[in-house]
Design a protein around this motif. Sequence first.
Motif, PDB file in Angstrom:
ATOM      1  N   UNK A 261       0.859  -1.181   0.000  1.00  0.00           N
ATOM      2  CA  UNK A 261       0.000   0.000   0.000  1.00  0.00           C
ATOM      3  C   UNK A 261       0.893   1.227   0.000  1.00  0.00           C
ATOM      4  N   UNK A 262       0.349   2.340  -0.447  1.00  0.00           N
ATOM      5  CA  UNK A 262       1.045   3.618  -0.334  1.00  0.00           C
ATOM      6  C   UNK A 262       0.067   4.667   0.157  1.00  0.00           C
ATOM      7  N   UNK A 263       0.569   5.564   0.985  1.00  0.00           N
ATOM      8  CA  UNK A 263      -0.259   6.626   1.548  1.00  0.00           C
ATOM      9  C   UNK A 263      -0.312   7.786   0.559  1.00  0.00           C
ATOM     10  N   UNK A 264      -1.484   8.374   0.398  1.00  0.00           N
ATOM     11  CA  UNK A 264      -1.676   9.518  -0.499  1.00  0.00           C
ATOM     12  C   UNK A 264      -1.884  10.758   0.375  1.00  0.00           C
ATOM     13  N   UNK A 265      -1.087  11.812   0.111  1.00  0.00           N
ATOM     14  CA  UNK A 265      -1.214  13.036   0.879  1.00  0.00           C
ATOM     15  C   UNK A 265      -1.583  14.197  -0.041  1.00  0.00           C
ATOM     16  N   UNK A 266      -2.212  15.237   0.544  1.00  0.00           N
ATOM     17  CA  UNK A 266      -2.568  16.425  -0.237  1.00  0.00           C
ATOM     18  C   UNK A 266      -1.412  17.425  -0.220  1.00  0.00           C
ATOM     19  N   UNK A 267      -1.666  18.620  -0.721  1.00  0.00           N
ATOM     20  CA  UNK A 267      -0.604  19.618  -0.826  1.00  0.00           C
ATOM     21  C   UNK A 267      -0.093  20.078   0.536  1.00  0.00           C
ATOM     22  N   UNK A 268      -0.894  19.949   1.566  1.00  0.00           N
ATOM     23  CA  UNK A 268      -0.481  20.327   2.915  1.00  0.00           C
ATOM     24  C   UNK A 268       0.242  19.192   3.651  1.00  0.00           C
ATOM     25  N   UNK A 269       0.387  18.065   2.986  1.00  0.00           N
ATOM     26  CA  UNK A 269       1.036  16.917   3.615  1.00  0.00           C
ATOM     27  C   UNK A 269       0.134  16.151   4.550  1.00  0.00           C
ATOM     28  N   UNK A 271      -3.083  13.489   5.294  1.00  0.00           N
ATOM     29  CA  UNK A 271      -3.541  12.254   4.671  1.00  0.00           C
ATOM     30  C   UNK A 271      -4.829  12.489   3.874  1.00  0.00           C
ATOM     31  N   UNK A 272      -4.822  12.010   2.644  1.00  0.00           N
ATOM     32  CA  UNK A 272      -5.994  12.141   1.771  1.00  0.00           C
ATOM     33  C   UNK A 272      -6.610  10.787   1.464  1.00  0.00           C
ATOM     34  N   UNK A 296      -3.396   9.028  -9.247  1.00  0.00           N
ATOM     35  CA  UNK A 296      -3.768   8.116  -8.162  1.00  0.00           C
ATOM     36  C   UNK A 296      -4.821   8.723  -7.247  1.00  0.00           C
ATOM     37  N   UNK A 297      -4.858  10.074  -7.154  1.00  0.00           N
ATOM     38  CA  UNK A 297      -5.853  10.730  -6.316  1.00  0.00           C
ATOM     39  C   UNK A 297      -7.269  10.489  -6.766  1.00  0.00           C
ATOM     40  N   UNK A 330      -0.393   5.106  10.365  1.00  0.00           N
ATOM     41  CA  UNK A 330      -0.195   5.719  11.679  1.00  0.00           C
ATOM     42  C   UNK A 330      -0.117   7.236  11.484  1.00  0.00           C
ATOM     43  N   UNK A 331      -0.917   7.970  12.243  1.00  0.00           N
ATOM     44  CA  UNK A 331      -0.978   9.425  12.070  1.00  0.00           C
ATOM     45  C   UNK A 331      -0.807  10.150  13.401  1.00  0.00           C
ATOM     46  N   UNK A 332      -0.316  11.377  13.299  1.00  0.00           N
ATOM     47  CA  UNK A 332      -0.346  12.331  14.399  1.00  0.00           C
ATOM     48  C   UNK A 332      -1.112  13.536  13.880  1.00  0.00           C
ATOM     49  N   UNK A 333      -2.264  13.788  14.452  1.00  0.00           N
ATOM     50  CA  UNK A 333      -3.157  14.783  13.885  1.00  0.00           C
ATOM     51  C   UNK A 333      -3.676  14.268  12.563  1.00  0.00           C
ATOM     52  N   UNK A 334      -3.414  14.999  11.484  1.00  0.00           N
ATOM     53  CA  UNK A 334      -3.820  14.549  10.148  1.00  0.00           C
ATOM     54  C   UNK A 334      -2.629  14.146   9.284  1.00  0.00           C
ATOM     55  N   UNK A 335      -1.436  14.161   9.867  1.00  0.00           N
ATOM     56  CA  UNK A 335      -0.231  13.862   9.091  1.00  0.00           C
ATOM     57  C   UNK A 335       0.221  12.425   9.316  1.00  0.00           C
TER      58      UNK A 335
END
Length: 351
Positions: A261-269, A271-272, A296-297, A330-335
């Motif tokens: 799997x791979x994590x997809x992030x938005x422009x703010x870094x 998690x999307x 991929x988005x 695994x996240x801290x906040x939304x990152x």
Amino acid sequence: MFCLPWEREGRCLSDIELLEAGKGILRAEAAEIERAAQRTGMELVKAARIVHSCTGRLVVVGMGKSGIIGRKIAATLASLGTPSFFLHAAEGSHGDLGMVCRDDAALFISNSGTTAEVVSLLPHFKRLGAPIIAITGGMHSPLAKNADAVLDSSVRSEAGIAACVTPLEPGEREQDALNLAPLCSTTLQLALGDALAGMVTELRGLRPEDFALFHPGGALGRRLLTRVGDVMGTGEKLPLVGMNVSVSDALFEMTSKGYGATIIVDEQGEIAGVFTDGDLRRLIGSRGVECLSLEVGSVMTRNPLIIQPDKLAVEAVRVMERREISAIIVVEGKRPVGILHLHELLQAGVA
């Protein structure tokens, strides 16, 4: 000719008769525990509050088979956060009483309540002002009369082992073939000790992470002490891409990091979504290999399952098993800060 006991010829029993003898003991012991549950009252509550309010240690005193049960009860209480130790009654009267302090409480165990070595220690605890709990079948014994709380461990089983039981006294049966070895009585002592330990645990409000502090070694310690952050993949191991990369690039990231799997992030870094090998298979099945050029988005799975790094690793195992997935973000906040695969949990001895 004289024969040693183990050289004498025993009774001739069929396999069925022998099995029934064993089942008879199990039934008799179960019946004694049920009988005790019905008759036990507020004395058990009083005993639990004595242990809970003790500012020192709980000193468990016993002799013989009752002493062996006492060792187990002391070990159980200690494992649940109550400082406890076992004091052999005979050794106590020969110097080991020096281990007992004024802030301690005592749990005396004796089937009859008249065992000389056990009863002889009572004055010492009385002088110290230590509260005394008794587990005894002798409800009118010296031990019972000198205790602050008495837990009745008397046995009155009416069940017998087919033609084997010869009670020494009417209504008091241990259920061994000679009615001599303590079976029902010691089982009941242990059960009462377990009940006491469980009640004290309730009063202490013990949590799994507290329990883990007393079990740092072995598989149990690993399961209860390991946090998600201790075993997650992070840094260069973290499969991470932006929303605008192609499925082909996301696939390369996914396979090179080995998490499926791979994590997809938005422009703010933040998690999307996530894109997994399962998503890829379904996508190729519906659109063919041309899908590799898509962003991929546009095909990612939104709102993926997440967990925080300070959570116990066993919680991650439960989530992954329930949702039938092999990796969790695994996240801290939304990152995203890590990813955790079931294989890592297996290697760590948690799963």
